[in-house]
Design a protein around this motif. Sequence first.
Motif, PDB file in Angstrom:
ATOM      1  N   ARG A   1      18.309   1.188   2.549  1.00 37.63           N
ATOM      2  CA  ARG A   1      17.936   0.520   3.805  1.00 37.63           C
ATOM      3  C   ARG A   1      18.943  -0.595   4.085  1.00 37.63           C
ATOM      4  O   ARG A   1      19.040  -1.553   3.312  1.00 37.63           O
ATOM      5  N   PRO A   2      19.690  -0.498   5.193  1.00 34.85           N
ATOM      6  CA  PRO A   2      20.740  -1.490   5.471  1.00 34.85           C
ATOM      7  C   PRO A   2      20.221  -2.929   5.555  1.00 34.85           C
ATOM      8  O   PRO A   2      20.885  -3.850   5.087  1.00 34.85           O
ATOM      9  N   GLU A   3      19.030  -3.127   6.123  1.00 32.90           N
ATOM     10  CA  GLU A   3      18.491  -4.484   6.258  1.00 32.90           C
ATOM     11  C   GLU A   3      18.188  -5.083   4.891  1.00 32.90           C
ATOM     12  O   GLU A   3      18.403  -6.272   4.659  1.00 32.90           O
ATOM     13  N   THR A   4      17.662  -4.256   3.993  1.00 26.02           N
ATOM     14  CA  THR A   4      17.350  -4.729   2.646  1.00 26.02           C
ATOM     15  C   THR A   4      18.637  -4.991   1.871  1.00 26.02           C
ATOM     16  O   THR A   4      18.773  -6.021   1.200  1.00 26.02           O
ATOM     17  N   THR A   5      19.591  -4.083   1.977  1.00 26.31           N
ATOM     18  CA  THR A   5      20.881  -4.260   1.306  1.00 26.31           C
ATOM     19  C   THR A   5      21.540  -5.555   1.766  1.00 26.31           C
ATOM     20  O   THR A   5      22.088  -6.301   0.942  1.00 26.31           O
ATOM     21  N   ALA A   6      21.479  -5.846   3.042  1.00 24.95           N
ATOM     22  CA  ALA A   6      22.092  -7.070   3.585  1.00 24.95           C
ATOM     23  C   ALA A   6      21.466  -8.323   2.958  1.00 24.95           C
ATOM     24  O   ALA A   6      22.161  -9.320   2.753  1.00 24.95           O
TER      25      ALA A   6
ATOM     26  N   PHE B   1       0.820  -1.217   0.000  1.00 27.35           N
ATOM     27  CA  PHE B   1       0.000   0.000   0.000  1.00 27.35           C
ATOM     28  C   PHE B   1       0.848   1.259   0.000  1.00 27.35           C
ATOM     29  O   PHE B   1       0.356   2.337  -0.303  1.00 27.35           O
ATOM     30  N   ALA B   2       2.127   1.128   0.310  1.00 27.44           N
ATOM     31  CA  ALA B   2       2.992   2.314   0.362  1.00 27.44           C
ATOM     32  C   ALA B   2       4.453   1.872   0.327  1.00 27.44           C
ATOM     33  O   ALA B   2       4.771   0.705   0.561  1.00 27.44           O
ATOM     34  N   ALA B   3       5.326   2.836   0.063  1.00 25.85           N
ATOM     35  CA  ALA B   3       6.757   2.573   0.095  1.00 25.85           C
ATOM     36  C   ALA B   3       7.176   2.211   1.520  1.00 25.85           C
ATOM     37  O   ALA B   3       6.640   2.745   2.485  1.00 25.85           O
ATOM     38  N   GLY B   4       8.116   1.292   1.624  1.00 29.44           N
ATOM     39  CA  GLY B   4       8.679   0.952   2.931  1.00 29.44           C
ATOM     40  C   GLY B   4       7.910  -0.081   3.724  1.00 29.44           C
ATOM     41  O   GLY B   4       8.204  -0.310   4.895  1.00 29.44           O
ATOM     42  N   VAL B   5       6.918  -0.746   3.108  1.00 30.01           N
ATOM     43  CA  VAL B   5       6.139  -1.733   3.858  1.00 30.01           C
ATOM     44  C   VAL B   5       6.754  -3.130   3.854  1.00 30.01           C
ATOM     45  O   VAL B   5       6.251  -4.020   4.518  1.00 30.01           O
ATOM     46  N   GLY B   6       7.836  -3.327   3.081  1.00 29.43           N
ATOM     47  CA  GLY B   6       8.547  -4.599   3.142  1.00 29.43           C
ATOM     48  C   GLY B   6       8.434  -5.491   1.919  1.00 29.43           C
ATOM     49  O   GLY B   6       8.775  -6.670   1.989  1.00 29.43           O
ATOM     50  N   LYS B   7       7.997  -4.962   0.801  1.00 26.26           N
ATOM     51  CA  LYS B   7       7.860  -5.778  -0.413  1.00 26.26           C
ATOM     52  C   LYS B   7       9.211  -6.323  -0.881  1.00 26.26           C
ATOM     53  O   LYS B   7       9.351  -7.527  -1.094  1.00 26.26           O
ATOM     54  N   THR B   8      10.173  -5.442  -1.043  1.00 29.04           N
ATOM     55  CA  THR B   8      11.491  -5.856  -1.521  1.00 29.04           C
ATOM     56  C   THR B   8      12.143  -6.791  -0.510  1.00 29.04           C
ATOM     57  O   THR B   8      12.725  -7.815  -0.876  1.00 29.04           O
ATOM     58  N   TYR B   9      12.026  -6.469   0.756  1.00 26.45           N
ATOM     59  CA  TYR B   9      12.594  -7.296   1.819  1.00 26.45           C
ATOM     60  C   TYR B   9      12.034  -8.720   1.727  1.00 26.45           C
ATOM     61  O   TYR B   9      12.781  -9.701   1.746  1.00 26.45           O
ATOM     62  N   ARG B  10      10.715  -8.826   1.579  1.00 29.99           N
ATOM     63  CA  ARG B  10      10.073 -10.142   1.516  1.00 29.99           C
ATOM     64  C   ARG B  10      10.471 -10.894   0.242  1.00 29.99           C
ATOM     65  O   ARG B  10      10.685 -12.104   0.263  1.00 29.99           O
TER      66      ARG B  10
ATOM     67  N   ASN C   1       3.732  -0.680  -5.623  1.00 33.83           N
ATOM     68  CA  ASN C   1       2.732  -0.166  -4.690  1.00 33.83           C
ATOM     69  C   ASN C   1       1.371  -0.051  -5.358  1.00 33.83           C
ATOM     70  O   ASN C   1       1.273   0.230  -6.546  1.00 33.83           O
ATOM     71  N   ILE C   2       0.316  -0.218  -4.586  1.00 40.04           N
ATOM     72  CA  ILE C   2      -1.052  -0.187  -5.069  1.00 40.04           C
ATOM     73  C   ILE C   2      -1.375   1.118  -5.796  1.00 40.04           C
ATOM     74  O   ILE C   2      -2.159   1.137  -6.732  1.00 40.04           O
ATOM     75  N   GLN C   3      -0.743   2.208  -5.403  1.00 44.55           N
ATOM     76  CA  GLN C   3      -0.993   3.504  -6.040  1.00 44.55           C
ATOM     77  C   GLN C   3      -0.606   3.507  -7.506  1.00 44.55           C
ATOM     78  O   GLN C   3      -1.036   4.349  -8.272  1.00 44.55           O
TER      79      GLN C   3
END
Length: 167
Positions: free
Chosen positions: A64-69, A30-39, A142-144
Motif C-alpha cells: 500500500r503506497p500510503e502505508t509505505t510512505a 476486525f479485518a485486513a486493510g482497516v488501517g492498523k499499520t497506518y495508525r 486482526n480480531i480473527q
Amino acid sequence: MAAETRTRPEDFVELVRRAKRGRLRLYLGFAAGVGKTYRMLEEAHALKRRGVAVVCAFIETHGRPETTALTEGLETIPRKTLEHRGVTIEELDLEAVLARRPEVAIVDEVAHTNAPGSKNRRRYQDVLEILDAGINVLAAFNIQHLESLNDLVERVTQVRVRETVPD
C-alpha cells in the motif's frame, strides 16, 4: 464542550518513560486493510517528534503506497533472512531489536508463525521478549487471530484461521 477522551501520543510518552517493563499498545482491527499499520506509523511519527527513540521492528505494508510512505523518516531494523526448504523468508530480527534498545518498537502481524530457525515459534513471543527487555511496543493484529474468538470467526465466515494469539 466535552473533554477530549481520545488517547494522545503524549499520554503514551508518559507511560513509556515511567515503565520498567515495556508497555504494549495494541491496534486491533476486525479485518485486513482497516488501517492498523497506518495508525501505528502515524503514532510512531508523533512519538518521534516528541524525542522518543522509535524503530520499525517489523512492518508489513502489503504494497500500500500510503502505508509505505509513512515508513519514511523512521528508523527500520533490517529483517533477518532465513532459508527454509529452498525459500528465503524475512522475519523480525529480535536480537537486533534487543541490541538497539529503542524506547518503542513497532511490530506488525503479531499472530505470525515464525520460520523454522527463528528463536521463537511465534511473533507474539518475540513481542513478549521485547517487553521483558523494557522496550515498549506498538503492535497490531486482526480480531480473527484472537484465540478465544477463533471458533466464532470460523462459524460466521466459514474460514479457519490457523494463526492465533492467546488471550
